[in-house]
Structure formats: structure tokens, C-alpha cells
Write an enzyme that holds these catalytic residues in place. Sequence first.
Site, PDB file in Angstrom:
ATOM      1  N   SER A 184       0.852  -1.198   0.000  1.00 23.58           N
ATOM      2  CA  SER A 184       0.000   0.000   0.000  1.00 23.58           C
ATOM      3  C   SER A 184       0.879   1.236   0.000  1.00 23.58           C
ATOM      4  CB  SER A 184      -0.853   0.009   1.273  1.00 23.58           C
ATOM      5  OG  SER A 184      -1.497   1.257   1.447  1.00 23.58           O
ATOM      6  N   TYR A 197      -1.768  -1.147  10.750  1.00 21.42           N
ATOM      7  CA  TYR A 197      -1.959  -1.534   9.337  1.00 21.42           C
ATOM      8  C   TYR A 197      -0.779  -1.098   8.470  1.00 21.42           C
ATOM      9  CZ  TYR A 197      -3.860  -1.317   4.571  1.00 21.42           C
ATOM     10  OH  TYR A 197      -4.045  -1.447   3.210  1.00 21.42           O
TER      11      TYR A 197
HETATM   12  P1  NAD Z   1     -11.778  -5.602   0.353  1.00 17.05           P
HETATM   13  O1  NAD Z   1     -12.452  -5.440   1.642  1.00 17.05           O
HETATM   14  O2  NAD Z   1     -12.613  -5.755  -0.845  1.00 17.05           O
HETATM   15  O3  NAD Z   1     -10.797  -6.842   0.398  1.00 17.05           O
HETATM   16  C1  NAD Z   1     -10.179  -7.317   1.549  1.00 17.05           C
HETATM   17  C2  NAD Z   1     -10.523  -8.779   1.652  1.00 17.05           C
HETATM   18  O4  NAD Z   1      -9.692  -9.358   2.637  1.00 17.05           O
HETATM   19  C3  NAD Z   1     -11.941  -9.077   2.098  1.00 17.05           C
HETATM   20  O5  NAD Z   1     -12.818  -9.148   1.009  1.00 17.05           O
HETATM   21  C4  NAD Z   1     -11.779 -10.421   2.777  1.00 17.05           C
HETATM   22  O6  NAD Z   1     -12.185 -11.451   1.912  1.00 17.05           O
HETATM   23  C5  NAD Z   1     -10.294 -10.559   2.987  1.00 17.05           C
HETATM   24  N1  NAD Z   1      -9.977 -10.902   4.360  1.00 17.05           N
HETATM   25  C6  NAD Z   1      -9.869 -10.074   5.431  1.00 17.05           C
HETATM   26  N2  NAD Z   1      -9.567 -10.786   6.525  1.00 17.05           N
HETATM   27  C7  NAD Z   1      -9.483 -12.084   6.143  1.00 17.05           C
HETATM   28  C8  NAD Z   1      -9.204 -13.306   6.812  1.00 17.05           C
HETATM   29  N3  NAD Z   1      -8.901 -13.319   8.118  1.00 17.05           N
HETATM   30  N4  NAD Z   1      -9.225 -14.455   6.106  1.00 17.05           N
HETATM   31  C9  NAD Z   1      -9.523 -14.448   4.787  1.00 17.05           C
HETATM   32  N5  NAD Z   1      -9.775 -13.318   4.094  1.00 17.05           N
HETATM   33  C10 NAD Z   1      -9.756 -12.173   4.771  1.00 17.05           C
HETATM   34  O7  NAD Z   1     -10.799  -4.376   0.222  1.00 17.05           O
HETATM   35  P2  NAD Z   1      -9.591  -4.054  -0.786  1.00 17.05           P
HETATM   36  O8  NAD Z   1      -9.355  -2.623  -0.608  1.00 17.05           O
HETATM   37  O9  NAD Z   1      -9.832  -4.598  -2.123  1.00 17.05           O
HETATM   38  O10 NAD Z   1      -8.367  -4.788  -0.088  1.00 17.05           O
HETATM   39  C11 NAD Z   1      -7.526  -5.663  -0.766  1.00 17.05           C
HETATM   40  C12 NAD Z   1      -6.075  -5.413  -0.409  1.00 17.05           C
HETATM   41  O11 NAD Z   1      -5.693  -4.156  -0.928  1.00 17.05           O
HETATM   42  C13 NAD Z   1      -5.780  -5.377   1.084  1.00 17.05           C
HETATM   43  O12 NAD Z   1      -4.582  -6.110   1.331  1.00 17.05           O
HETATM   44  C14 NAD Z   1      -5.536  -3.923   1.351  1.00 17.05           C
HETATM   45  O13 NAD Z   1      -4.633  -3.730   2.416  1.00 17.05           O
HETATM   46  C15 NAD Z   1      -4.944  -3.482   0.038  1.00 17.05           C
HETATM   47  N6  NAD Z   1      -5.021  -2.047  -0.191  1.00 17.05           N
HETATM   48  C16 NAD Z   1      -6.233  -1.439  -0.314  1.00 17.05           C
HETATM   49  C17 NAD Z   1      -6.279  -0.071  -0.508  1.00 17.05           C
HETATM   50  C18 NAD Z   1      -7.581   0.653  -0.647  1.00 17.05           C
HETATM   51  O14 NAD Z   1      -7.583   1.887  -0.602  1.00 17.05           O
HETATM   52  N7  NAD Z   1      -8.697  -0.003  -0.803  1.00 17.05           N
HETATM   53  C19 NAD Z   1      -5.097   0.665  -0.579  1.00 17.05           C
HETATM   54  C20 NAD Z   1      -3.890   0.009  -0.458  1.00 17.05           C
HETATM   55  C21 NAD Z   1      -3.860  -1.358  -0.263  1.00 17.05           C
END
Ligand code: NAD
Length: 292
Positions: A184, A197
Site C-alpha cells: 500500500s 496496518y
Molecule cells: P476488500 O475489503 O474488498 O478486500 C479485503 C478482503 O480481505 C476481504 O474481502 C476479505 O475477503 C479478505 N480478508 C480479510 N480478513 C481475512 C481473513 N482473516 N481471512 C480471509 N480473508 C480475509 O478491500 P480491498 O481494498 O480490495 O483490499 C484488498 C487489499 O488491498 C488489502 O490487502 C488492502 O490492504 C490493500 N489495499 C487497499 C487499498 C484501498 O484503498 N482499498 C489501498 C492500499 C492497499
Amino acid sequence: MTLINPVTQYPSNTEEQSQPAPGLDADMTPKADHGEGSYVGSGKLAARKALITGADSGIGRATAIAFAREGADVALNYLPGEQEDADDVAKIIGEDGRKVVQLPADVSVEENARKVVTDAVEQLGGLDVLVIVAGKQQYVDDLADVTSEQFDQTYKTNVYALFWMVQEALKHLPAGSSIITTSSIQAYSPSPGLVDYASTKAAINTFSKALAQQVAPKGIRVNVVAPGPVWTPLQVTGGQPTEALGEFGQQTPLGRAGQPAEMAAAYVYLASPESSYVTGETLNLNGGMPTP
Ligand code: NAD
Ligand code: MG
């Protein structure tokens, strides 16, 4: 082809809203774009076998759709409470004619994390792409209010699960395979309310760069995608303070939040042989925020 201005490609305003974690894409307004109606594949991942965590919603969902349209069979991991979102993804992938395997499990528990990998290997008949997208993010203003339980769960989900799943997958991944992790902008430019985080995201980045060197002689590449602000359930379930959601992403040079659909091609590139000389790299997809 019509040129598209990335500044105005998607709306710059999102909406204040809140759901309990992990949240559902089905309950978000406005709807996120996962490329359902736009991603066109060209055989870049033909006959590949991929396991994607966090594949029910957000960035993982967009990646799963893109991988299937590029010709991969895909195993989807997500939390059991996200079945509704996961069923949507499975339906879309099924319509594309690819094999889809659903593996609901909480990967913050070691036994589950390892079993998801072995189940994927068994049900896909092998594995040559491991994509770790699952993550936990909870905003807390004051470090004094971060519970040990939250700290533990954030590290277990974001870092320990990565370690367990990679360790298990390396028993099966043949030369030519790819491991792709998800860091991230928070790894470089952390928000004050995301101490736990943000530090997991730095750990993921460094873990991946060390591992890339270790497994390069085996012909396995390890790369990282580092998104900026992207409109997903993670952010509306306490990832950001609710009152910050209306302007989510507007601080970026492009002036808006990214959409999951804008992340997927990076995962496709890093999984495909087009990136054959790329390993230990981090691709920053963050609307233009400078990174080291
Ligand atoms: P999202 O909520 O759609 O996806 C996160 C997913 O993590 C959830 O759908 C869930 O299935 C899974 N998850 C959480 N805890 C879990 C567990 N204990 N066991 C199994 N699955 C689990 O949100 P997103 O933003 O698409 O996140 C995806 C990745 O992108 C994450 O690693 C997040 O840190 C990273 N990210 C997101 C952003 C943002 O702004 N959305 C920015 C930087 C990085
Ligand atoms: Mg989800």
C-alpha cells in the site's frame, strides 16, 4: 480509440457510509467498478492456475475477473461471511467459461491458511500463481485505543497469513510461477491513525523483496502491487473515519479514488510471462503520489 482523461474517468466524490467489517460490495454506494463490463482478455494467462485471497470484493475481485478473462482457472479465498460477494464473482467467472473453486476460510488461523493452499492445489490440479490480496485495516486515532486483539488480528491477517501461505505454496509452485503480494501507499506514507496496518504493509513489501531473491534461482518471481486509495469495502468498514469517505482519494494528484478495475492489469502483468525479467519489484498504483 477514444482517449480517456484519467481525472474524469470516475467520479471524484464518494459517499459517507459504514458497514461492519469485512463488509460487502453488494451494500456499497456508489458501486465499485471491478471491470465486469470492461475487462477484455487476450490469453495472457491461458491455462494458468491461480489462488487469489480476498477475491470476493474490491481489488481481489477485479483481479479474479481479469485472470479468468485472461484464461486462468481461479481459486477464490474469502471469509465465510462474504459468500454473497464470492458467489457473484464465481458466477461472472463461470460465465467466462473458466473453472472457479470457492475456498471460504479465515486465513488468520495457520491451519486454515495452509489448507486453503493445499485445497487449491488439489482442486485446480496444481498451482502456478499465488496472489495475496486479503487484508485487514481499522482506523484508530490514538494508539492507546488500539487493542491487542486488533493489533494481533491485523498482523495475523496481513503478515502471518502471507508467510503461512507462501511457505505452503512453495512446495508446489513450478518454475515460471509468480507470487504477487499487496502492499500500500501506507508502507511509505503512513496515516497517523493506521499505525498497525501501515506497518504490516511495510513488512509485506520487505518480505516480498527478500523472498524474491531467495526463490529467483528456482524460476519463481515475487512482486508487489502497492495501491493508493481505492474504493472498496475495506474503506467503508472502519478503514477510514466515516466522515473522511466523501473526499476519499481527492488528495492524490489525479484528484479521485481509484477503482478496483484500475488495479487488475498490474496483477495480470506480474503473473504473466510479459514480466519475465521483473522480480522483487513494487508497482505503485496510487493516482500519482510520490514513492521512494
Ligand atoms: P476488500 O475489503 O474488498 O478486500 C479485503 C478482503 O480481505 C476481504 O474481502 C476479505 O475477503 C479478505 N480478508 C480479510 N480478513 C481475512 C481473513 N482473516 N481471512 C480471509 N480473508 C480475509 O478491500 P480491498 O481494498 O480490495 O483490499 C484488498 C487489499 O488491498 C488489502 O490487502 C488492502 O490492504 C490493500 N489495499 C487497499 C487499498 C484501498 O484503498 N482499498 C489501498 C492500499 C492497499
Ligand atoms: Mg470482501
